[in-house]
Design a protein around this motif. Structure first.
Motif, mmCIF file in Angstrom:
data_model
loop_
_atom_site.group_PDB
_atom_site.id
_atom_site.type_symbol
_atom_site.label_atom_id
_atom_site.label_comp_id
_atom_site.label_asym_id
_atom_site.label_seq_id
_atom_site.Cartn_x
_atom_site.Cartn_y
_atom_site.Cartn_z
ATOM 1 N N LYS A 45 0.675 -1.136 0.155
ATOM 2 C CA LYS A 45 -0.014 -0.068 0.038
ATOM 3 C C LYS A 45 0.879 1.313 -0.065
ATOM 4 O O LYS A 45 0.755 2.169 -0.793
ATOM 5 C CB LYS A 45 -1.000 0.017 1.133
ATOM 6 N N LEU A 46 1.781 1.336 1.067
ATOM 7 C CA LEU A 46 2.762 2.374 0.795
ATOM 8 C C LEU A 46 3.661 2.781 -0.527
ATOM 9 O O LEU A 46 3.727 3.756 -1.012
ATOM 10 C CB LEU A 46 3.760 2.374 2.074
ATOM 11 N N ILE A 47 3.815 1.569 -1.010
ATOM 12 C CA ILE A 47 4.654 1.868 -2.352
ATOM 13 C C ILE A 47 3.812 2.334 -3.469
ATOM 14 O O ILE A 47 4.113 3.187 -4.259
ATOM 15 C CB ILE A 47 5.389 0.357 -2.851
ATOM 16 N N LEU A 48 2.386 1.785 -3.349
ATOM 17 C CA LEU A 48 1.453 2.201 -4.517
ATOM 18 C C LEU A 48 1.038 3.638 -4.318
ATOM 19 O O LEU A 48 1.079 4.519 -5.305
ATOM 20 C CB LEU A 48 0.182 1.226 -4.191
ATOM 21 N N ARG A 49 1.085 4.118 -3.066
ATOM 22 C CA ARG A 49 0.985 5.517 -2.730
ATOM 23 C C ARG A 49 2.013 6.391 -3.403
ATOM 24 O O ARG A 49 1.512 7.442 -3.734
ATOM 25 C CB ARG A 49 0.336 5.650 -1.333
ATOM 26 N N ILE A 50 3.194 5.905 -3.179
ATOM 27 C CA ILE A 50 4.163 6.836 -3.718
ATOM 28 C C ILE A 50 4.268 6.557 -5.252
ATOM 29 O O ILE A 50 4.411 7.650 -5.742
ATOM 30 C CB ILE A 50 5.545 6.019 -3.079
ATOM 31 N N LEU A 51 3.801 5.314 -6.052
ATOM 32 C CA LEU A 51 3.727 5.351 -7.296
ATOM 33 C C LEU A 51 2.527 6.369 -7.564
ATOM 34 O O LEU A 51 3.044 7.131 -8.674
ATOM 35 C CB LEU A 51 3.671 3.988 -7.781
ATOM 36 N N LYS A 52 1.630 6.682 -6.891
ATOM 37 C CA LYS A 52 0.660 7.337 -7.324
ATOM 38 C C LYS A 52 1.021 8.970 -7.139
ATOM 39 O O LYS A 52 0.790 9.808 -8.294
ATOM 40 C CB LYS A 52 -0.530 7.352 -6.347
ATOM 41 N N GLY A 53 1.859 9.345 -6.296
ATOM 42 C CA GLY A 53 2.420 10.555 -6.085
ATOM 43 C C GLY A 53 3.243 10.986 -7.117
ATOM 44 O O GLY A 53 3.138 11.879 -7.817
ATOM 45 N N MET A 54 4.045 9.722 -7.727
ATOM 46 C CA MET A 54 4.914 10.236 -8.939
ATOM 47 C C MET A 54 4.051 10.561 -10.192
ATOM 48 O O MET A 54 4.595 11.177 -10.983
ATOM 49 C CB MET A 54 5.679 8.796 -9.245
#
Length: 466
Positions: A45-54
């Motif tokens: 979940k945390l990694i997906l949120r970072i990818l969304k931010g990118m």
């Protein structure tokens, strides 16, 4: 431009945990049994949120915590790294091994650390999320301080995530965080529960929420069959452990074996006698190394290693790092692994087998309990084991004269070296004159000789949800 296929990444996510990926409540609590996959799901979940931010040219800063830094280094840090590599995202980040931090293209960060130095945590600003892994390690004050750090205006929602096994119904998480309604949902084995909280600020009512997900090994589609069987077999060993680790419901800690022990902040430089114990593991169980030292009537214990997937060569290298090449102290390992012991010795580190026999576990426990036990405060996993180490019971709850054989790797390692250093309690030597027991007593109390130490030679429609 680096393209990341969000839809492609979904193949790695356990379908039962997909709902948590889009949850935006202030608090998200994952409670459940062993092997349910909750920790992996949080990291994803945390990694997906970072990818969304990118994808939106925005940044995140996530703080991922265990109670101590060494525990974080052996759990959440390698877990995050493994997932990033599995998803083939190596080009999107750089890792700082010293600080256990991930720095992503676009400026997002994941910081893995412990609460060893609370002042260090206070200096971190701009946090958009906090993950408390093994949340039962933390105090209520720890949680309140971290809650106060997640503040300010950010482009995306802020969230505190807690993940844990429910080891004790008297824990503050159950008593302070869970309402009776939430608890009723869990006991009914419902997967999700939610409560809203409203607070009036000035003339405005502000509502925020906490979501809870309950999971067990049955929710993990990637778990091996042998481990599933091991969890189910707990019903034959201890009903309380079955509730905690198989059913994922709050346990009642009765019959604890070690009720009196303390934490210490300083590790002594000199001991009357000391050494190291090893319990081997690999794919599921961790390889564990404990240092034990005696000063008068005080027994000091320190966790040095607790890690899955270690080869014997890696264990030997770890031992050399711990001892700094000085090998005058004995190292004792599980005698059930003679090939592993032989390989460690062939790599240049002395290692002798533990002495086992009828009732050797009980003898080792009794020897330990003769001393004032002090645990070095950074020994997070050892502390957790001691907090849950209890006498087994039958299905009717009747206590048995044996501990539950589960989550005891560091304690086993401690028993091996302590029995070698101190033998078994003298008061137990003549109990039951069976040959097996007497053989064990004689071997355990035999004086160590020098020979024992010989060394053998694009997806916006997807991203908007996270």
């Amino acid at each position: 431009m680096i393209q990341v296929d969000a839809k492609g990444l979904m193949q790695f996510i356990n379908p039962n945990f997909v709902p948590i990926m889009t949850n935006k409540d202030r608090y998200f609590v994952l409670i459940g049994g062993a092997g349910s996959g909750k920790s992996v799901a949080v990291a994803q979940k945390l990694i997906l949120r970072i990818l969304k931010g990118m994808s939106k040219k925005k940044k995140h800063k996530f703080l991922c915590l265990r109670k101590t830094g060494p525990a974080a280094g052996n759990s959440i840090y390698p877990l995050l790294k493994d997932i990033l590599n599995q998803w083939n995202l190596q080009r999107l980040y750089k890792v700082n091994k010293t600080t256990m931090s991930f720095h992503f293209v676009g400026g997002s960060e994941i910081l893995c650390t412990g609460l060893d130095d609370p002042e260090k945590i206070k200096s971190i600003h701009g946090i958009t999320g906090v993950w408390l892994e093994e949340a039962t390690e933390f105090t209520h004050d720890d949680f309140k301080q971290l809650d106060l750090r997640v503040r300010g205006f950010t482009w995306d929602y802020k969230q505190l995530i807690l993940s844990f096994n429910p080891i004790d119904e008297n824990h503050w998480i159950r008593q302070k965080l869970f309402s009776d309604d939430i608890q009723a949902e869990i006991e009914a084995e419902n997967q999700f529960a939610r409560k809203e909280m409203t607070q009036e600020v000035g003339n405005k009512k502000i509502t925020y929420a906490m979501s809870v997900m309950h999971s067990t090994y049955r929710d993990n589609e990637f778990l091996d069959d042998v481990y599933k069987a091991r969890l189910e077999n707990l019903i034959n060993e201890d009903s309380n452990y079955y509730d905690i680790y198989c059913r994922g419901v709050w346990g009642v800690l009765k019959g604890l074996i070690f009720e009196h022990w303390e934490q210490c902040d300083v590790w002594p430089q000199d001991f009357d006698v000391s050494g190291y114990g090893i319990d081997f593991g690999f794919s599921v169980n961790p390889s564990s190394i404990v240092e034990a030292g005696f000063r008068g009537n005080d027994l000091y214990l320190r966790e040095h290693c607790y890690k899955v997937g270690m080869t014997n060569k890696e264990i030997a290298v770890t031992l050399f790092g711990i001892t700094h090449g000085r090998m005058e102290k004995p190292t004792v390992a599980d005698s059930a692994e003679p090939k592993s012991i032989a390989e460690i010795r062939s790599l240049g580190h002395p290692c002798m087998p533990s002495v086992k026999g009828k009732d050797s576990v009980v003898f080792g426990i009794q020897r330990m309990k003769q001393y004032r036990i002090l645990i070095y405060r950074e020994s997070t996993n050892l502390i957790k084991e001691l907090q849950g180490y209890k006498w087994a019971t039958d299905r009717d709850g009747t206590p048995l004269n044996m501990p539950v054989k589960f989550n005891d790797h560091l304690i086993d390692a401690a028993r091996y070296i302590i029995t070698k250093l101190k033998g078994v309690p003298a008061s137990l030597e003549i109990i039951d004159g069976s040959d097996g027991k007497q053989d064990f007593v004689e071997a355990a109390n035999r004086e160590t000789t020098p020979g024992d130490f010989a060394v053998d030679e694009d997806n916006d429609d997807i991203w908007q949800d996270f």
